[in-house]
Design an enzyme around this catalytic site. Structure first.
Site, mmCIF file in Angstrom:
data_model
loop_
_atom_site.group_PDB
_atom_site.id
_atom_site.type_symbol
_atom_site.label_atom_id
_atom_site.label_comp_id
_atom_site.label_asym_id
_atom_site.label_seq_id
_atom_site.Cartn_x
_atom_site.Cartn_y
_atom_site.Cartn_z
ATOM 1 N N TYR A 42 -4.670 3.171 -5.984
ATOM 2 C CA TYR A 42 -3.740 3.347 -6.102
ATOM 3 C C TYR A 42 -3.935 2.306 -6.966
ATOM 4 C CZ TYR A 42 -1.318 6.667 -3.497
ATOM 5 O OH TYR A 42 -0.543 7.991 -3.017
ATOM 6 N N CYS A 73 2.373 -0.186 1.930
ATOM 7 C CA CYS A 73 1.082 -0.079 0.702
ATOM 8 C C CYS A 73 1.613 -1.212 -0.758
ATOM 9 C CB CYS A 73 0.699 1.206 -0.151
ATOM 10 S SG CYS A 73 0.118 1.273 -1.701
ATOM 11 N N CYS A 183 -2.247 -6.563 0.438
ATOM 12 C CA CYS A 183 -2.832 -5.083 0.032
ATOM 13 C C CYS A 183 -3.634 -4.798 1.525
ATOM 14 C CB CYS A 183 -4.327 -5.442 -0.649
ATOM 15 S SG CYS A 183 -5.182 -3.573 -0.199
HETATM 16 N N1 DGL Z 1 -3.064 0.024 0.439
HETATM 17 C C1 DGL Z 1 -3.109 -0.336 -0.405
HETATM 18 C C2 DGL Z 1 -2.300 -2.476 -1.149
HETATM 19 O O1 DGL Z 1 -1.514 -1.997 0.139
HETATM 20 C C3 DGL Z 1 -4.290 -0.616 -2.037
HETATM 21 C C4 DGL Z 1 -3.675 0.387 -3.364
HETATM 22 C C5 DGL Z 1 -5.021 0.049 -3.746
HETATM 23 O O2 DGL Z 1 -5.176 1.957 -3.569
HETATM 24 O O3 DGL Z 1 -5.739 0.279 -4.512
HETATM 25 O O4 DGL Z 1 -2.164 -2.418 -2.633
#
Ligand code: DGL
Length: 259
Positions: A42, A73, A183
Site C-alpha cells: 500500500y 497497518c 510498518c
Molecule cells: N503492514 C503495512 C504497514 O504497516 C505495510 C504497508 C504496505 O503494504 O506498504 O504500513
C-alpha cells in the site's frame, strides 16, 4: 454482540505480528484476519487508493459481523482511520509509529524510523512527529522493497540483508539509539535488524500497545467475550496462503479468498 469476532486487516501478512499480540492478551476472542496481499504494498499508493482499499477491507469484515476492527497497518491507519471512524458504527483501533516513546527515551537525541512512503508522508505522521520529536534528530527511511520481500517469503534472504544494510547506514552514522518500526511487516525483520545494528540500539514497535488498546476499547464498549474457551480464528488472504501460514503456527488454517 460481544461473542462476535474482532476483525483485523492489513495490506498483507505483516499484520499477523499484531494478531499475535492481540491473541496473547485476549485468548478467548474470536478473530477474522484479512490480508490484502494482492494489493500490497500500500505504501507507494496515493491516499485515495489507500482509502478505497481500506474501505473495501472494512466492509468485508463488517459483513462478517465483526464487533471491532483493528487496522493492523500503519499506512492504512495514517491515511484512512479518520474516515473509517466517521463512517462506520464499530470502534476502530489503529497503529502508528511509536515515535513518541522513542523521542522520550533517546539519550543521543537521534532516532531512526523505518516505514512506508505512505506513512512517512501522511499528515498524521508529521503531526505526531512535530508534537513529540521536534527536539530530536529523526532519521526517516522509506523501507522500499521490504514489504515485497516479506510478502514473497524472503524474510531471511541476501536481498533483504543488503536492502537493510543500506537503509540502516545513515542511521548508524547519525548515532541513533532507538529504531522505530513503522510498518507491521517489519517485526519479522527483528532478528536480522538486531544482527545489523549496534548492540545499544533499541528496536521499538507498537504491537503490544495496540493489543492493550484493543482490550481497553472492548472493555469500554462492553464488548469483551466472556467465553472461557480459546477463541476461533479465520485467516483469509488473496495472496499465497502458504507464505502466510509460514508466519503463523502450524495449526492455523489460512484460506485463499478472492476479495
Ligand atoms: N503492514 C503495512 C504497514 O504497516 C505495510 C504497508 C504496505 O503494504 O506498504 O504500513
Amino acid at each position: 454482540m460481544n461473542t462476535q469476532p474482532i476483525g483485523i486487516f492489513d495490506s498483507g501478512i505483516g499484520g499477523t505480528s499484531i494478531w499475535k499480540e492481540i491473541h496473547n492478551l485476549l485468548p478467548n476472542e474470536d478473530t477474522i484476519y484479512l490480508a490484502d496481499s494482492a494489493n500490497a504494498p500500500y505504501g507507494p499508493k496515493g491516499r485515495e487508493n489507500i482509502l478505497a482499499l481500506s474501505i473495501k477491507n472494512t466492509e468485508y469484515l463488517l459483513k462478517k459481523g465483526c464487533k471491532l476492527i483493528v487496522v493492523a497497518c500503519n499506512t492504512a491507519t495514517t491515511n484512512a482511520i479518520d474516515y473509517l471512524r466517521h463512517t462506520y458504527p464499530v470502534p476502530f483501533i489503529g497503529i502508528e509509529p511509536a515515535i513518541k516513546p522513542a523521542a522520550l527515551q533517546t539519550k543521543h537525541h537521534a532516532v531512526g524510523i523505518l516505514a512506508t512512503k505512505g506513512t512517512l508522508s501522511s499528515a498524521l505522521f508529521s503531526k505526531t512527529s512535530g508534537e513529540f520529536a521536534s527536539h530530536v534528530n529523526v532519521i526517516e527511511q522509506v523501507g522500499e522493497g521490504l514489504v515485497e520481500l516479506i510478502e514473497s517469503g524472503k524474510v531471511q534472504s541476501e536481498d533483504m540483508r543488503n536492502l537493510l544494510k543500506g537503509y540502516l547506514k545513515p542511521m548508524i552514522d547519525a548515532h541513533i539509539d532507538h529504531l522505530v518500526l513503522g510498518c507491521t511487516h517489519y517485526p519479522y525483520l527483528i532478528p536480522l535488524l538486531t544482527e545489523l545494528l549496534p548492540k545499544h540500539v533499541k528496536i521499538i514497535d507498537s504491537g503490544e500497545a495496540v493489543a492493550r488498546q484493543t482490550k481497553a476499547i472492548l472493555n469500554q464498549h462492553g464488548l469483551i467475550n466472556k467465553a472461557t474457551t480459546n477463541g476461533k480464528h479465520h485467516f483469509f488472504t488473496n495472496g499465497n496462503p502458504d507464505i502466510m501460514k509460514s508466519l503463523l503456527n502450524s495449526t492455523s488454517t489460512v484460506e485463499f479468498l478472492d476479495f
